[in-house]
Design a protein around this motif. Structure first.
Motif, short mmCIF file in Angstrom:
data_model
loop_
_atom_site.label_atom_id
_atom_site.label_comp_id
_atom_site.label_asym_id
_atom_site.label_seq_id
_atom_site.Cartn_x
_atom_site.Cartn_y
_atom_site.Cartn_z
N SER A 69 0.84 -1.20 0.00
CA SER A 69 0.00 0.00 0.00
C SER A 69 0.87 1.25 0.00
O SER A 69 1.95 1.26 0.61
CB SER A 69 -0.90 0.01 1.24
OG SER A 69 -1.87 -1.00 1.16
N PRO A 70 0.44 2.31 -0.65
CA PRO A 70 1.25 3.52 -0.72
C PRO A 70 1.22 4.35 0.56
O PRO A 70 1.94 5.31 0.69
CB PRO A 70 0.61 4.30 -1.88
CG PRO A 70 -0.82 3.84 -1.90
CD PRO A 70 -0.78 2.39 -1.48
N GLN A 71 0.36 3.99 1.51
CA GLN A 71 0.30 4.73 2.77
C GLN A 71 1.25 4.10 3.79
O GLN A 71 1.28 2.88 3.94
CB GLN A 71 -1.12 4.74 3.36
CG GLN A 71 -2.16 5.37 2.48
CD GLN A 71 -2.79 4.37 1.53
OE1 GLN A 71 -2.63 3.17 1.68
NE2 GLN A 71 -3.51 4.87 0.54
N ASP A 72 2.00 4.93 4.46
CA ASP A 72 2.89 4.45 5.50
C ASP A 72 2.53 5.13 6.82
O ASP A 72 2.40 6.36 6.86
CB ASP A 72 4.35 4.74 5.15
CG ASP A 72 5.30 4.08 6.13
OD1 ASP A 72 5.71 2.93 5.87
OD2 ASP A 72 5.62 4.70 7.16
N ARG A 596 -1.31 -0.98 13.71
CA ARG A 596 -0.04 -0.27 13.87
C ARG A 596 0.81 -0.25 12.61
O ARG A 596 1.60 0.68 12.40
CB ARG A 596 0.77 -0.95 14.97
CG ARG A 596 0.83 -0.27 16.31
CD ARG A 596 -0.47 0.06 16.90
NE ARG A 596 -0.30 0.66 18.23
CZ ARG A 596 -1.29 0.98 19.03
NH1 ARG A 596 -2.54 0.77 18.66
NH2 ARG A 596 -1.08 1.53 20.20
N THR A 597 0.67 -1.27 11.79
CA THR A 597 1.58 -1.40 10.66
C THR A 597 0.86 -2.05 9.49
O THR A 597 -0.34 -2.31 9.56
CB THR A 597 2.81 -2.23 11.06
OG1 THR A 597 3.77 -2.23 9.99
CG2 THR A 597 2.43 -3.65 11.41
N LEU A 598 1.58 -2.34 8.42
CA LEU A 598 0.98 -2.98 7.27
C LEU A 598 0.44 -4.36 7.63
O LEU A 598 1.06 -5.10 8.40
CB LEU A 598 2.02 -3.13 6.15
CG LEU A 598 2.55 -1.84 5.51
CD1 LEU A 598 3.65 -2.17 4.51
CD2 LEU A 598 1.45 -1.06 4.84
N SER A 599 -0.71 -4.70 7.10
CA SER A 599 -1.32 -6.00 7.31
C SER A 599 -1.16 -6.85 6.06
O SER A 599 -0.86 -6.34 4.97
CB SER A 599 -2.80 -5.85 7.66
OG SER A 599 -2.97 -5.07 8.83
N TYR A 600 -1.38 -8.14 6.23
CA TYR A 600 -1.25 -9.08 5.11
C TYR A 600 -2.61 -9.64 4.76
O TYR A 600 -3.41 -9.96 5.65
CB TYR A 600 -0.29 -10.20 5.49
CG TYR A 600 -0.04 -11.19 4.38
CD1 TYR A 600 0.81 -10.88 3.33
CD2 TYR A 600 -0.67 -12.43 4.36
CE1 TYR A 600 1.05 -11.77 2.30
CE2 TYR A 600 -0.45 -13.34 3.34
CZ TYR A 600 0.41 -13.00 2.31
OH TYR A 600 0.62 -13.89 1.30
N PHE A 601 -2.90 -9.75 3.46
CA PHE A 601 -4.19 -10.26 3.03
C PHE A 601 -4.05 -11.64 2.40
O PHE A 601 -3.20 -11.87 1.54
CB PHE A 601 -4.83 -9.32 2.00
CG PHE A 601 -6.13 -9.83 1.45
CD1 PHE A 601 -7.31 -9.64 2.14
CD2 PHE A 601 -6.17 -10.54 0.25
CE1 PHE A 601 -8.51 -10.12 1.65
CE2 PHE A 601 -7.36 -11.02 -0.25
CZ PHE A 601 -8.54 -10.82 0.45
N SER A 602 -4.88 -12.58 2.88
CA SER A 602 -5.00 -13.90 2.27
C SER A 602 -6.31 -14.50 2.76
O SER A 602 -6.94 -13.97 3.70
CB SER A 602 -3.83 -14.81 2.66
OG SER A 602 -3.90 -15.17 4.03
#
Length: 660
Positions: A69-72, A596-602
């Motif tokens: 994702s482009p958002q940090d 809090r941080t990037l999540s993973y999708f599956s």
């Protein structure tokens, strides 16, 4: 020893030089405020704090730049830990979400990475990067990577002031200033209305706890019967009713319990998916590919569960109404309509009202995170501004101003309930002698509302309210048709040929599967004609399939399906379904807001995540049911005692409309 002394002197000199240069930077910038200037001068002496601010802020070059994702979101917790008293100056970390944006040309990305290696020095790297990015900041096209970042700064400064002094970005950026910055002390005070709402909730909870203790003491010490008020608020009494299992009550249609429970679980899964993919994801691009697969409809087709609820609502209202108003005149039915609506209002409002109070009062104190304030503001804005629409059940006419999106259903269902007597009263007049006319009238109404649903988008080309009431009336009317059929066959033994029953089951499942799979075609490759026709036609077809399932199961031809839908777990789940519907979005929002941080999708992650939403929602719904739903029955009884109508008439009214 001399070498260590020399190194110490070099470090000391370098530190002094850096401190002097830092102070000079602060002095040279005349546009910053006094508080910010004082803090920055102190920070010039504390490079460890400056490093923490830098370390907690978003980076430009990171792994997966073209994939994630482009958002940090930076590092919220590291930023919030900064709380230093340096001399007489107290410095707090202030986190600012998505404060800057930039665009990176994909073709130049390799050059940028190489440039960072070739030019390790700050000024050289800055010059090189500016040259590569110049002219691309405001140009939006498919060749650019759009990025937004978060920053951590001292609490006395704004992001612009902090960046003006320290030049924290090595590349051109656009200040966004979309969201307010927060410190660990932000939004931790309750306003007077919020405090009043919190106190109201606390009073109800304390009343429930007190009444429960009193009831338990009375029960186990055989002291005697307790009054209705204590019993109504007793979690012991309401809990016993909640977990009671009925197996031989012919007046109950137990398969509906399973339909209701499965539908609410499907809705939770659908809402969980929609919100999850809006988070910053590690594998952001995968979600679009996942949606293109047919099997993804196990979550994406959750919209069908909403129509199941409308069907059940129309069915139960009609079936119960016809059973209770036998031999009552039209005048008597009209007379009790206001009371009927009032009872319905009292049945729905306590649980959803308590959720509303919690959301706009003390919920903001129960969590934190980089997205927390943004999510809380999103919830509070419409709820505080349009609360009267929320409590009068017509907010679905304003799709952009909904307080908790899922409550549009409650508004639509209440509106159908209010206007249902226009259909129910004629049915009671005609049903005995003119059943074919009744069925023809209901089918005609269903077709009429299907036509209205198709026509409106073409008559009003800019109409886009997916939460409207008229498009769901057809599902409600199919439920009413089912209520009429069951009423006329109440107590009768229905014989269905096994082969015919099997064929109808196969057709039912085939049609339902086709609708679910074709929904993917409509959502992935939408056209106005396709979306309009499918959206209008699938609802009565789906609900007709549900009607067959209910009919076959009730009359003993449902086999394993009936066994599954009628089990005790589904009965308990059905009793929790209303609170589950009301509360699950708040549970999902809480989870998203504390990210809090990037999540993973599956698929596995989604199933695991939805399972957590379901479990948490069930636990919260049990508490909500015992605290806010259970006492509703007691209040309804007190209402009848309060009404100043003749005793005999009051008795008749109670018998007629005691919760359908």
């Amino acid at each position: 020893m001399k070498i260590y002394l020399l190194l110490f002197l070099l470090v000391s000199c370098a530190s002094a030089i850096l401190e002097k240069e830092c102070l000079q930077r602060v002095e040279n910038v005349k546009t910053i405020g006094a508080k910010c200037s004082d803090q920055l001068k102190v920070l010039c002496q504390r490079h460890d704090i400056l490093f923490t601010f830098w370390d907690a802020s978003s980076r430009f070059l990171r792994t997966g730049l073209t994939y994630t994702s482009p958002q940090d979101m930076g590092n919220y917790d590291e930023c919030m830990k900064v709380d230093e008293l340096v001399g007489e100056t107290n410095i707090l970390g202030k986190f600012c979400l998505f404060q800057w944006g930039t665009q990176v040309p994909k073709k130049g990305l390799e050059e940028l990475v190489a440039g960072m290696e070739i030019y390790p020095h700050l000024k050289e790297a800055e010059t090189f990067i500016e040259g590569k990015l110049e002219g691309n900041i405001t140009t939006a096209d498919s060749e650019n990577i759009l990025l937004t970042g978060s920053v951590c700064i001292s609490d006395g400064c704004s992001p612009e002031e902090f960046n003006e002094v320290f030049k924290t970005h090595l590349y051109p950026v656009i200040p966004l200033n979309k969201f307010d910055c927060v410190t660990k002390n932000s939004n931790r005070d309750l306003t007077t209305p919020e405090l009043i709402g919190t106190i109201c909730l606390a009073v109800v909870v304390l009343t429930m706890v007190s009444c429960t203790i009193i009831h338990i003491v009375y029960h186990y010490n055989n002291i005697g019967e307790i009054n209705d008020f204590v019993k109504g608020f007793s979690a012991f009494y309401n809990g016993t009713k909640l977990i009671s299992i009925s197996t031989d009550n012919v007046n109950q249609i137990h398969c509906m319990d399973g339909l209701r429970f499965i539908s609410i679980l499907w809705i939770i899964a659908g809402h969980g998916y929609v919100t999850y993919v809006q988070k910053p994801l590690y594998n952001n691009s995968v979600t679009e590919e996942w949606k293109s697969h047919l099997y993804s409809q196990y979550i994406q087709a959750a919209i069908f569960a909403v129509d199941t609820f409308f069907f059940l609502s129309g069915f139960l209202l009609t079936y119960g109404y016809l059973k209770k108003v036998n031999n009552k005149t039209v005048g008597q039915q009209i007379t009790v309509i206001p009371l009927n609506i009032l009872l319905r209002y009292l049945r729905l409002t306590p649980a959803v009202g308590a959720m509303f109070l919690l959301s706009v009062s003390s919920l903001k104190l129960l969590g934190d995170g980089p997205l927390w304030d943004m999510m809380m503001d999103m919830v509070h804005a419409n709820c505080n501004k349009y609360w009267w629409r929320f409590f009068l059940y017509f907010q679905n006419f304003y799709p952009d101003d909904l307080c908790y999106t899922q409550t549009w259903y409650l508004s639509a269902d209440m509106q159908m309930f209010v206007f249902a007597p226009l259909v129910l009263i004629p049915i009671t007049i005609l049903i005995k002698d003119k059943l074919p006319l009744v069925m023809t009238g209901l089918i005609t109404l269903t077709v009429f509302f299907v036509g209205i649903t198709i026509a409106i988008p073409y008559i009003f080309t800019d109409y886009s309210n997916e939460y409207n009431t008229h498009s769901r009336v057809s599902s409600y009317l199919v439920g009413m048709i089912g209520g009429v059929i069951f009423h006329r066959n109440r107590g009768k033994v229905i014989k269905i040929n096994r082969i015919v029953n099997l064929i109808l089951w196969v057709i039912t499942f085939a049609v339902m599967m086709f609708l679910v799979l074709y929904h993917q075609e409509v959502t992935q490759y939408p056209t106005k004609l396709k979306s309009t026709l499918f959206g209008a036609i699938y609802e009565p077809i789906w609900c007709t399939c549900i009607l067959w399932i209910v009919f076959s199961c009730y009359h003993g031809y449902g086999g394993i399906v009936n066994w599954f839908l009628s089990n005790g777990l589904c009965q308990i789940g059905a009793r929790l379904s209303y609170c589950l519907y009301v509360l699950h979005t708040m549970v999902i929002i809480y989870s998203i807001a504390t990210t809090r941080t990037l999540s993973y999708f599956s698929d596995y992650v989604m199933i695991n995540t939805v399972g957590g939403y379901v479990n948490t929602s069930i636990l919260l719904s049990i508490f909500w049911t015992l605290t806010f739903e259970g006492p509703v029955i007691m209040f309804n009884k007190k209402l009848f005692q309060w009404i100043g109508s003749p005793k005999e008439e009051r008795k008749t009214t109670k018998e007629l409309y005691e919760e359908i």
